[in-house]
Write an enzyme that holds these catalytic residues in place. Structure first.
Site, PDB file in Angstrom:
ATOM      1  N   ARG A   1       0.658  -0.955  -0.127  1.00 21.53           N
ATOM      2  CA  ARG A   1       0.309   0.400  -0.004  1.00 21.53           C
ATOM      3  C   ARG A   1       0.892   1.459   0.147  1.00 21.53           C
ATOM      4  NH1 ARG A   1      -2.146   1.310   6.495  1.00 21.53           N
ATOM      5  NH2 ARG A   1      -0.680   0.539   7.643  1.00 21.53           N
TER       6      ARG A   1
ATOM      7  N   GLU B   1     -18.984   4.145   0.798  1.00 21.58           N
ATOM      8  CA  GLU B   1     -18.859   2.940  -1.051  1.00 21.58           C
ATOM      9  C   GLU B   1     -19.241   3.518  -2.400  1.00 21.58           C
ATOM     10  OE1 GLU B   1     -18.573   2.054   2.722  1.00 21.58           O
ATOM     11  OE2 GLU B   1     -16.189   2.126   3.009  1.00 21.58           O
TER      12      GLU B   1
END
Lengths: 280, 327
Positions: free
Chosen positions: B24, B72
């Site tokens: 990440r 989301e």
């Protein structure tokens, strides 16, 4: 050729709406499936957007950067969109007679990947306003003067995602985004009052910080006035609660059939003749 | 235990790999570094940009970053809308919240219209550790692979992640990039020049068995290969960083040349890399296969190394799987 907005007078707009209604009946009866009543309630708004001086378009170049956009979030009402686009010259009225047939790009719900000029693939309710918000943000980042109109159904407002988008649009003050709620009072299994009563849309959306107008959405004069007023707002997103009747224009046929919802049903050839007579 | 002490795992120690960045972190840096070259990149966040590392880009390019809050579904459809205006919309959340929560939005607003949205799921797998199973994306590869038009990538280390980020930005169309939370060993050193979407990388050659892995299980596979070498078994290790489209040629070659395949992944048993490889093998050159994965269960809270041990994502289990096939 550059984009431009076609602007008809009120009487011409009413005639155009009649023509669009006739196409809706013709193509859904020919397809023997579809959602004519959901399309008919939205006809004044869609007609005004395409022909009342609001949407800048170029039917010969449907992806022109400066165009305005119309996202039909209540995708099952796509016959009204195909009919308006045919009248506007994106394709012919003859073309859309293939609605819902195998191989036709005029699918049962809008499919942007197959048909240029369709601005969003919809049919799974609740996503169109978010998609339109993304478009409003995108053109604003590029400093393009472009307005995004999104139409949802009133039953569709039961989808939580719509309210996520309403909140986010207020955060970003997208004044180039207009939500039109086609409040025709019915959803698949009954009236919206019976199924899930969210009917006081005006105060609800207003509480999120939007500019809101509530109008008779089957009155062309009111529709044009509301769209003009929305365009003058420059500091926040705008909403028009468009109170309509499902099946407007052919209500006597629905009354005779004792079904004022008439959801997802085409008219038989015989009923279509009666309906077309009302629209001549 | 140097790796674990540095916030990572003990993976790769046997193979002598140096500990590197978390994937990440590599993603965040890479995206920021591509910002000038690709002015159409924008990010869309669901308020976890400091976890997914999109914030690294957002800090440098605040006018190209959108944060819609904890929503989301809206996030993914907004990304679709942005992409339809010509943007390369990078939208990121935890793998589970992106893929599982917004699956229909990914279907309707991204995959079906083939829009240029780059889905990025961080905190994939069980190695996120203490936050526990509600935060672990272990169904995401299966979900992503089920969608037509979507490229699915699971890079193994920092260098290949950086290469994957460039590849996904250059690719026209929807992609899914799976990222992990902990630091992971460096497979490729400073750069991964051989990275190409759909083309696996053989990181160790061998003719007796093939271990096909992705994500942090590539390190475990290299550890296992070392142990197997000591036992006289030469294992080929393939980094299958792209699950869709899958590198059929490399799989067929491995089946023909080594006669046995073990698949190792930090994902549920059904629908992930193992299922995809098995389909290719069964269609082309059937050989015996074995699988090292999370199985058919949810994990629990705990330290990353402890979780990998308890749920069987270890070099030892890869060695056992190989030996079971070589009997």
């Amino acid at each position: 050729m550059a984009v431009s907005a076609k602007k008809l007078g009120l009487d011409e707009l009413k005639d155009k709406a009649k023509a669009i209604r006739r196409h809706i009946i013709d193509i859904t009866t020919e397809a023997a499936s579809g959602h004519p009543s959901s399309s008919l309630s939205a006809t004044e708004v869609v007609t005004a957007l395409f022909f009342g001086g609001f949407m800048k378009l170029d039917p010969k170049n449907p992806t022109a950067k400066e165009r305005d956009r119309f996202v039909l979030s209540k995708g099952h009402a796509v016959p009204v969109l195909y009919a308006a686009m045919a009248e506007a010259g994106f394709f012919s009225v003859k073309d859309i007679m293939s609605l819902r047939k195998l191989g036709s790009v005029y699918e049962g719900h809008p499919n942007m990947a197959r048909l240029p000029g369709i601005e969003a693939s919809t049919g799974s309710l609740g996503q169109g306003l978010s998609f339109g918000l993304g478009q409003a943000l995108g053109v604003r980042m590029d400093k393009i003067d472009s307005h995004v109109y999104v139409m949802t159904g009133d039953g569709e407002m039961g989808e939580g995602q719509v309210w996520e988008a309403i909140a986010a649009a207020e955060k970003y003050k997208t004044s180039n985004l207009t939500l039109i709620i086609d409040q025709n009072g019915y959803q698949q299994t009954g009236s919206t009052k019976e199924v899930l009563d969210l009917t006081a849309f005006g105060p609800k959306v207003e509480a999120f910080g939007w500019h809101v107008q509530t109008i008779n959405g089957n009155d062309m004069g009111e529709v044009v006035k509301a769209l003009e007023a929305a365009r003058k707002i420059t500091d926040r997103p705008t909403c028009i609660v468009s109170q309509t009747k499902k099946g407007f224009g052919i209500l006597p046929v629905l009354e005779k059939e004792k079904d004022l919802n008439y959801h997802g049903k085409p008219l038989s050839k015989k009923l279509a003749e009666e309906a077309l007579a009302l629209l001549s | 235990m140097a790796g674990a002490a540095a916030g990572g795992t003990t993976l790769g120690e046997k193979a002598g790999l140096k500990m590197g960045q978390a994937t990440r972190d590599a993603f965040g840096d890479a995206l920021r570094d591509l910002g000038d070259e690709f002015p159409e990149i924008v990010t869309v966040d669901g308020d976890v940009g400091n976890s997914t590392r999109t914030e690294v880009f957002a800090k440098k390019y605040p006018n190209r970053a959108v944060n819609v809050g904890i929503a989301e579904s809206n996030m993914v459809s907004v990304a679709g809308g942005l992409a339809s205006t010509g943007k390369t919309a990078v939208t990121a959340s935890f793998a589970c919240f992106l893929m599982n929560n917004a699956f229909d939005q990914i279907r309707m607003s991204v995959a079906f219209p083939k829009l240029n949205v780059k889905l990025v799921g961080s905190h994939a797998g069980i190695s996120i550790g203490e936050d526990g199973p509600s935060q672990m994306g272990i169904e995401d590869v299966s979900l992503a692979c089920s969608l037509p038009n979507v490229v699915v990538m699971v890079p193994s280390d920092a260098a290949s992640t950086k290469a994957a980020v460039r590849a996904m930005i250059e690719h026209k169309g929807p992609t899914y990039l799976r990222l992990g939370r902990p630091k992971v060993p460096m497979i490729y050193g400073d750069s991964c020049k051989d990275f190409k979407i759909g083309k696996s990388i053989t990181v160790r050659d061998g003719g007796d068995v093939t271990i096909i892995a992705n994500g942090l299980m590539v390190s475990a596979a290299l550890d296992a290969a070392k142990d197997l070498e000591d036992a006289g078994i030469q294992a080929r290790v393939i980094d299958m960083h792209t699950v869709k489209p899958i590198d059929r040629d490399a799989i067929v070659k491995a089946a023909k040349e080594t006669g046995a395949i073990v698949v190792a992944e930090e994902h549920l048993h059904h629908g992930g890399l193992g299922s995809v490889v098995a389909q290719v093998v069964s269609e082309t050159h059937p050989v015996r296969m074995a699988y090292v994965d999370v199985g058919d269960c949810y994990a629990e809270s705990g330290d990353p190394d402890g979780l990998l041990q308890k749920y069987g994502l270890t070099a030892e289990n890869i060695v056992k799987a190989v030996k079971s096939l070589k009997k």
